[in-house]
Scaffold this motif. Structure first.
Motif, PDB file in Angstrom:
ATOM      1  N   CYS A  27      34.606  27.737  65.637  1.00 29.54           N
ATOM      2  CA  CYS A  27      35.514  27.063  64.701  1.00 29.54           C
ATOM      3  C   CYS A  27      34.758  25.991  63.911  1.00 29.54           C
ATOM      4  O   CYS A  27      35.001  25.797  62.715  1.00 29.54           O
ATOM      5  N   GLN A  28      33.859  25.313  64.594  1.00 23.68           N
ATOM      6  CA  GLN A  28      33.040  24.298  63.920  1.00 23.68           C
ATOM      7  C   GLN A  28      32.165  24.944  62.853  1.00 23.68           C
ATOM      8  O   GLN A  28      31.988  24.397  61.756  1.00 23.68           O
ATOM      9  N   VAL A  44      28.921  22.565  54.191  1.00 21.34           N
ATOM     10  CA  VAL A  44      28.087  21.503  54.774  1.00 21.34           C
ATOM     11  C   VAL A  44      27.206  22.134  55.849  1.00 21.34           C
ATOM     12  O   VAL A  44      27.583  23.117  56.486  1.00 21.34           O
ATOM     13  N   ASP A  45      26.020  21.567  56.050  1.00 15.62           N
ATOM     14  CA  ASP A  45      25.076  22.120  57.019  1.00 15.62           C
ATOM     15  C   ASP A  45      25.348  21.642  58.441  1.00 15.62           C
ATOM     16  O   ASP A  45      25.120  22.369  59.406  1.00 15.62           O
ATOM     17  N   ASP A  46      25.804  20.419  58.581  1.00 15.02           N
ATOM     18  CA  ASP A  46      26.041  19.849  59.905  1.00 15.02           C
ATOM     19  C   ASP A  46      27.244  18.922  59.813  1.00 15.02           C
ATOM     20  O   ASP A  46      27.212  17.917  59.097  1.00 15.02           O
ATOM     21  N   VAL A  47      28.317  19.249  60.539  1.00 12.33           N
ATOM     22  CA  VAL A  47      29.544  18.462  60.413  1.00 12.33           C
ATOM     23  C   VAL A  47      29.390  17.060  60.986  1.00 12.33           C
ATOM     24  O   VAL A  47      30.110  16.144  60.626  1.00 12.33           O
ATOM     25  N   SER A  79      23.786  23.937  69.081  1.00  9.17           N
ATOM     26  CA  SER A  79      23.397  23.290  67.831  1.00  9.17           C
ATOM     27  C   SER A  79      21.894  23.052  67.723  1.00  9.17           C
ATOM     28  O   SER A  79      21.358  22.957  66.615  1.00  9.17           O
ATOM     29  N   TYR A  80      21.207  22.931  68.861  1.00  7.79           N
ATOM     30  CA  TYR A  80      19.777  22.602  68.851  1.00  7.79           C
ATOM     31  C   TYR A  80      19.030  23.496  69.838  1.00  7.79           C
ATOM     32  O   TYR A  80      19.628  24.062  70.757  1.00  7.79           O
TER      33      TYR A  80
END
Length: 509
Positions: A425-426, A435-438, A63-64
């Protein structure tokens, strides 16, 4: 690990000054297995906490950008919360260092059991070491390198100034100012051979002058080699582990473990009608359950693996036993199964899943890890994880059919290629919900459904049972082992039971 009679004796031993010499540094290569007493309760809690930590490491790594401020802040927060060493603390972090040491070896036992498990464990442990090594101060970094027999001499400022032109031209991407800011180490060519081959270091008098940004690569390569060998060695002990009735159930469930709510009880039970399921499958089901629902509607039948995975998911989103019996019966009799055959051959297993038959076990919906790691589908099956078990071309076609944009499909397939199935899956959730970030780590199909409904209803939650997550975890981890008459894993019943002799699993005969 060796063991004595009781907790009081263990606590007294921990207070002895010489015990602290076991962990002179907050960071280690885990070369020596623990040799002390540990209760089954502590064994389980340590392992679950480290597994939570490694899951966070995996999620943050995708994610980062590793090493970014956000990455470091979030990882430090998790280390603090789980009471692991998060940077070089004062002398009184003995308990955190002890937990770090013991928990690593417990998960090494659990994750040596297959190539996929070993690969996953190795990658997360390396990412964790990279973060912790880069957080050390200069003096502590030097002490750590000495501790693991990688004692590299720091280049003095005078020598660096003298060689600054050579260092600048030999270090890709470095300006003169960057050279002045960066610390350099003198490293023997044997340890820096990869950097030397890639022409990324300055060589003089048999030494490579390695900048700090590359020294972690040398440390990590060394660690990878040692841990890979150690995992292979531990895997040789699998027959002994599998015959140990104390450990086998615990370790089996750790390697398939899910560390959140089990979704066995929902406040919305009975609030979902059978007429809603088709629409919900399109907008709020994860891909695995959407695939099963479509297969059921198309074929009017699912094999046992599919019925278990999908049936427990439907139970988790709120279907009552009566609704489940009606749902499955209506669909099956549209195919080759008549009502009488359904009642005799299929209704029992549905009642069994709801705890109304057999041992009266109230079964919980499958987590992502359980779906990914156990019972892979064969020809004619539709259960499993599409990101883990589908051919990439077929997965691509399915995503295209579900209107996932091409750029999103590329991102998902890259995550699948890297074996980040839950993160794939996320990403599917993000793309299908725009959405950009769940804002959460996806670990359970029912979590996917709950979060989807929360988002689609504008924040009005179908309440998750987070308050019961602690009890849920123990239930999730121990349910199957108890059903198979193996040793119960609940720490409530085994808190005072103690293990001994575990160090034998980590050493050669």
């Amino acid at each position: 690990m060796e063991f004595s009679s009781g907790r009081a004796k263990l606590k007294q031993a921990r207070l002895l000054g010489d015990r602290r010499e076991l962990y002179p540094h907050s960071l280690q290569f885990y070369l020596d297995p623990p040799m002390e007493n540990i209760s089954l309760g502590e064994f389980e809690s340590f392992a679950i906490d480290r597994l939570k930590l490694l899951k966070v490491v995996e999620n943050l790594g995708v994610s980062y950008v590793r090493g970014s401020d956000t990455y470091k802040t979030k990882l430090e927060s998790e280390l603090r919360k789980l009471k692991f060493p998060y940077r070089a603390l004062a002398e009184d972090d003995y308990e955190a260092r002890r937990k770090d040491h013991i928990s690593h070896f417990i998960l090494r036992l659990a994750y040596c059991q297959s190539e996929d498990l070993r690969r996953w464990f190795l990658q997360q442990e390396m990412d964790l070491l990279r973060y912790r090594f880069n957080e050390l101060t200069e003096s502590l970094r030097q002490k750590f390198l000495q501790h693991v027999n990688l004692s590299f001499e720091a280049v003095s400022e005078d020598l660096k100034n003298e060689l600054e032109n050579e260092l600048c031209t030999s270090t890709p991407g470095f300006s003169m100012n960057k050279v002045k800011e960066q610390m350099y180490y003198k490293v023997g060519l044997a340890d820096a051979v990869d950097l030397f081959r890639a022409r990324r270091v300055f060589i003089k008098d048999g030494f490579a002058y390695v900048p700090l940004k590359d020294i972690d690569a040398i440390v990590l390569n060394n660690y990878r080699t040692k841990l890979s060998k150690a995992l292979a060695l531990t895997a040789r002990s699998l027959p002994s582990i599998q015959s140990d009735e104390r450990l086998q159930p615990l370790l089996n469930h750790l390697s398939h473990s899910y560390v959140g709510p089990d979704y066995s009880v929902q406040k919305n039970t009975g609030k979902i009608s059978l007429e809603q399921i088709d629409a919900l499958s399109v907008k709020s089901f994860p891909l695995c359950m959407r695939q099963l629902h479509k297969a059921l509607r198309d074929n009017h039948h699912l094999r046992h693996g599919g019925r278990m995975q999908y049936g427990l998911f439907l139970k988790g989103i709120g279907l009552t036993l009566e609704q489940a019996l009606e749902f499955w019966k209506k669909e099956f009799i549209r195919g080759k199964v008549d009502a009488d055959k359904f009642d005799k051959g299929y209704a029992y297993s549905i009642r069994h899943n709801y705890g109304k038959e057999g041992k009266r076990t109230d079964y919980t919906p499958y987590s992502c890890m359980k779906i990914i790691m156990s019972n892979p589908p064969s020809q004619g099956d539709y259960h499993g994880c599409p990101f883990r078990h589908s051919d990439p071309d077929l997965l691509k076609q399915k995503l295209q059919a579900y209107k996932v944009p091409p750029s999103g499909i590329t991102q998902i397939l890259e995550l699948v290629k890297g074996m980040h199935y839950q993160l794939a899956c996320q990403k599917y959730f993000e793309l299908t919900h725009d959405v950009d970030d769940v804002g959460f780590s996806l670990n359970h199909p029912n979590q996917y459904f709950t979060e989807s409904q929360r988002l689609l209803s504008g924040g009005r939650e179908l309440k998750k049972e987070l308050s019961n997550s602690g009890n849920s975890q123990q239930k999730s981890n121990s349910q199957e082992s108890m059903n198979s008459n193996s040793t119960p894993t609940s720490s409530n019943r085994t808190a005072d039971a103690e293990l001994e002799g575990l160090e034998a699993y980590f050493t050669e005969d």
